[in-house]
Scaffold this active site. Structure first.
Site, mmCIF file in Angstrom:
data_model
loop_
_atom_site.group_PDB
_atom_site.id
_atom_site.type_symbol
_atom_site.label_atom_id
_atom_site.label_comp_id
_atom_site.label_asym_id
_atom_site.label_seq_id
_atom_site.Cartn_x
_atom_site.Cartn_y
_atom_site.Cartn_z
ATOM 1 C CG ASP A 13 -5.217 -6.950 0.286
ATOM 2 O OD1 ASP A 13 -4.017 -6.553 0.011
ATOM 3 O OD2 ASP A 13 -5.600 -7.539 0.988
ATOM 4 C CE LYS A 16 -2.914 -0.163 -1.185
ATOM 5 N NZ LYS A 16 -3.934 -1.209 -0.929
ATOM 6 N N GLY A 40 1.109 -6.036 0.844
ATOM 7 C CA GLY A 40 1.583 -6.935 -0.278
ATOM 8 C C GLY A 40 1.044 -6.179 -1.537
HETATM 9 P P1 GDP Z 1 -2.709 -3.879 -3.416
HETATM 10 O O1 GDP Z 1 -2.232 -4.310 -2.092
HETATM 11 O O2 GDP Z 1 -3.697 -2.658 -3.177
HETATM 12 O O3 GDP Z 1 -1.528 -3.578 -4.212
HETATM 13 O O4 GDP Z 1 -3.550 -5.135 -3.967
HETATM 14 P P2 GDP Z 1 -2.820 -6.711 -3.923
HETATM 15 O O5 GDP Z 1 -1.664 -6.825 -4.850
HETATM 16 O O6 GDP Z 1 -2.851 -7.133 -2.662
HETATM 17 O O7 GDP Z 1 -4.259 -7.653 -4.382
HETATM 18 C C1 GDP Z 1 -4.803 -7.278 -5.697
HETATM 19 C C2 GDP Z 1 -4.760 -8.704 -6.345
HETATM 20 O O8 GDP Z 1 -5.478 -8.485 -7.609
HETATM 21 C C3 GDP Z 1 -3.523 -9.011 -7.070
HETATM 22 O O9 GDP Z 1 -3.510 -10.375 -6.914
HETATM 23 C C4 GDP Z 1 -3.481 -8.409 -8.499
HETATM 24 O O10 GDP Z 1 -2.622 -8.927 -9.407
HETATM 25 C C5 GDP Z 1 -4.844 -8.682 -8.676
HETATM 26 N N1 GDP Z 1 -5.371 -7.643 -9.613
HETATM 27 C C6 GDP Z 1 -5.204 -6.290 -9.705
HETATM 28 N N2 GDP Z 1 -6.123 -5.618 -10.724
HETATM 29 C C7 GDP Z 1 -6.954 -6.713 -11.201
HETATM 30 C C8 GDP Z 1 -7.819 -6.678 -12.058
HETATM 31 O O11 GDP Z 1 -8.319 -5.836 -12.622
HETATM 32 N N3 GDP Z 1 -8.480 -7.970 -12.319
HETATM 33 C C9 GDP Z 1 -8.132 -9.106 -11.719
HETATM 34 N N4 GDP Z 1 -8.643 -10.279 -11.974
HETATM 35 N N5 GDP Z 1 -7.078 -9.229 -10.839
HETATM 36 C C10 GDP Z 1 -6.370 -7.831 -10.667
HETATM 37 P P1 IMO Z 2 -2.083 -3.747 1.193
HETATM 38 O O1 IMO Z 2 -1.099 -2.402 1.267
HETATM 39 C C1 IMO Z 2 -5.248 -5.525 3.478
HETATM 40 C C2 IMO Z 2 -4.795 -5.802 7.991
HETATM 41 C C3 IMO Z 2 -4.763 -6.807 8.498
HETATM 42 C C4 IMO Z 2 -5.447 -6.570 9.889
HETATM 43 C C5 IMO Z 2 -5.120 -5.321 10.305
HETATM 44 C C6 IMO Z 2 -4.066 -4.810 11.249
HETATM 45 O O2 IMO Z 2 -1.665 -4.851 0.670
HETATM 46 O O3 IMO Z 2 -3.350 -3.194 0.910
HETATM 47 P P2 IMO Z 2 -1.437 -5.139 10.891
HETATM 48 O O4 IMO Z 2 -0.423 -6.276 10.652
HETATM 49 O O5 IMO Z 2 -1.201 -3.918 10.246
HETATM 50 O O6 IMO Z 2 -1.152 -4.518 12.320
HETATM 51 O O7 IMO Z 2 -2.840 -5.705 10.819
HETATM 52 O O8 IMO Z 2 -4.827 -4.718 8.951
HETATM 53 N N1 IMO Z 2 -3.855 -5.015 6.885
HETATM 54 C C7 IMO Z 2 -4.118 -5.231 5.529
HETATM 55 N N2 IMO Z 2 -5.350 -5.618 4.758
HETATM 56 N N3 IMO Z 2 -4.118 -5.159 2.887
HETATM 57 C C8 IMO Z 2 -2.872 -4.643 3.470
HETATM 58 O O9 IMO Z 2 -2.049 -3.877 2.867
HETATM 59 C C9 IMO Z 2 -2.934 -4.618 5.016
HETATM 60 N N4 IMO Z 2 -2.145 -4.358 5.748
HETATM 61 C C10 IMO Z 2 -2.734 -4.393 7.064
HETATM 62 O O10 IMO Z 2 -5.126 -7.824 7.976
HETATM 63 O O11 IMO Z 2 -6.822 -6.785 9.728
HETATM 64 MG MG MG Z 3 -2.157 -6.133 -0.946
#
Ligand code: GDP
Ligand code: IMO
Ligand code: MG
Length: 426
Positions: A13, A16, A40
């Site tokens: 999270d 990416k 996600g």
């Molecule tokens: P990923 O799994 O690495 O793609 O990250 P996620 O999408 O799960 O979580 C990142 C969250 O932060 C999302 O809700 C993005 O829309 C938000 N986000 C990404 N870059 C920024 C930023 O620079 N500032 C803020 N405030 N939110 C961001």
């Molecule tokens: P993105 O790509 C954050 C975490 C789960 C749990 C552990 C194992 O959005 O960064 P699983 O269902 O994979 O067996 O769960 O890994 N986890 C993540 N945490 N971002 C993710 O993906 C994750 N994918 C799995 O919360 O702790």
């Molecule tokens: Mg994510």
């Protein structure tokens, strides 16, 4: 030609999805190579939000090719839902634009049932806090050589046979060990049969597609899921996911040996973690609440509240060592605005020593104490700043401190979720 890979350096999270969406402009093809719909990835463009779980984050660009590699585990139902959702937003997904490797393993209903039953049966500290999406059990079947692969959908009799064999074991576990209802063979088969017709047109030889792109001098962008501390070998085992998230897995998971000219480590300006497991810099206090609320830190997949804490340079050093980034994309810097002092963890105290890399024994991360360096914060809202020169001095110093500690340059700073809220540093 410039091949790139984007990977998460922390516990996932990091942002990416947003970074991949931006870098897609410079690529011809975008490839997912591990993980599944535990991921996600959020993209925000002109105020509109898309959350992708399986389909590569390049899909919003109409002229790019997206591939799902053999290293991914794919839930057929989620795949169909995702293309339908994108379709409803006016993004039409055709096999010309999206392909699935025939070698990609499929997540079956019994993988999800087992994942959830196991978690429910564990108590307290033993729970991993998985996403419950069947990721672990699907990778287990792959390694046990009893998995169902996407290419099998072309031969439904083979699928029927494989389900039948798998259920002997799964139902025994579900019934006897976890006291659950057994999974019905015919129901599972009909469910998969119903989805097969939709998936088969997307099947392809992904290795060949990447090879052709390479031979034509086109750039390929590899999109990592999760983060280094969730890597099955190198993360905080056993509180990890079930795939290798390190960049070295991209070749195996995509089916092509690549040299990367840009390796982009995505670093969130602080640290978050969703699910159980050690988190040395966690701040269960006003600072953590500041990050959680201002950063809207709720899981994109499960909606769970993300745990928050200060930036941990120890785990980032490990990410550098394991993944070899050429540059850093620093995200969510805007979230730190308004804090008087910002801490960064430069080392851990562990068994009376100061260490610079995470200890390797199981659960040893739970026994470290962070050593912090304090940096002055800034008050200005930076979310609409467009260039480095306009950044507050203390925000610049925070970025420079990260560069100095890791000896890697920050090439991109994200100051908000939208595509436009991005500063490129040349
Ligand atoms: P990923 O799994 O690495 O793609 O990250 P996620 O999408 O799960 O979580 C990142 C969250 O932060 C999302 O809700 C993005 O829309 C938000 N986000 C990404 N870059 C920024 C930023 O620079 N500032 C803020 N405030 N939110 C961001
Ligand atoms: P993105 O790509 C954050 C975490 C789960 C749990 C552990 C194992 O959005 O960064 P699983 O269902 O994979 O067996 O769960 O890994 N986890 C993540 N945490 N971002 C993710 O993906 C994750 N994918 C799995 O919360 O702790
Ligand atoms: Mg994510």
């Amino acid at each position: 030609m410039s091949n790139m890979i984007v990977f998460g350096t922390q516990w996932g999270d990091e942002g990416k999805g947003k970074i991949v969406d931006i870098l897609t402009e410079d690529a011809h093809m975008i490839v997912r190579y591990q993980g599944g719909n535990n991921a996600g990835h959020t993209l925000v463009t002109h105020g509109k939000t898309f959350i992708l779980h399986l389909i590569p984050s390049g899909i919003l660009h109409p002229d790019k090719i997206c591939l799902i590699g053999n290293g991914v585990v794919l839930d057929p139902e989620v795949f169909c839902q995702e293309i339908d959702k994108l379709g409803a937003s006016g993004i039409s997904i055709t096999p010309e634009r999206l392909a699935i490797s025939k070698k990609t393993h499929l997540i079956m209903p019994y993988h999800k049932a087992l994942d959830q039953a196991r978690e429910a049966a564990k108590s307290g500290q033993d729970k991993i806090g998985t996403t419950g999406r069947g990721i672990g059990p699907c990778y287990e079947d792959k390694m046990a050589r009893i998995g169902i692969r996407a290419g099998d959908l072309q031969d439904l009799e083979l699928v029927r046979e494989k389900i039948s064999k798998a259920l002997v074991e799964k139902n025994s576990l579900l019934k006897t060990l976890y006291g659950q209802e057994p999974v019905d063979h015919q129901q599972v088969f009909e469910h998969i049969q119903g989805l097969a017709a939709r998936l088969v047109p997307f099947l392809a030889d992904v290795s060949e597609k990447i090879q052709q792109a390479a031979e034509n001098g086109k750039s390929v962008l590899f999109e990592g899921a999760q983060g280094v501390q969730l890597d099955i070998d190198h993360g905080t085992y056993p509180f990890v996911t079930s795939s290798n998230t390190v960049t070295g897995n991209a070749s195996a998971g995509a089916g092509y040996l690549y040299s990367m000219s840009r390796v982009i480590g995505v670093v969130k300006a602080y640290t978050t973690r969703v699910g159980q497991g050690p988190f040395p810099c966690e701040q269960d206090n006003e600072f953590g609440s500041h990050m959680q609320e201002k950063g809207a830190e709720f899981g994109s997949t499960t909606g769970r509240r993300r745990r928050c804490g200060w930036l941990d340079l120890v785990i980032l050093r490990e990410a550098v060592r394991l993944c070899g980034p050429t540059e850093i994309a620093l995200t969510k810097l805007d979230v730190l605005s308004g804090l008087k002092t910002i801490r960064v963890c430069t080392g851990y105290k562990y068994q009376d020593r100061t260490i610079l890399y995470p200890p390797q024994e199981e659960n040893s991360m739970a026994g470290v104490t962070p050593v912090y360096e304090d940096l002055p914060g800034w008050d200005t809202d930076i979310s609409s700043i467009k260039s480095w020169k306009d950044m507050p001095e203390n925000a610049k110093n925070y970025v420079k401190a990260i560069e100095k500690h890791l000896n890697i340059r920050v090439s991109l700073i994200s100051v908000g979720p939208d595509r436009d809220q991005t500063i490129r540093i040349s």
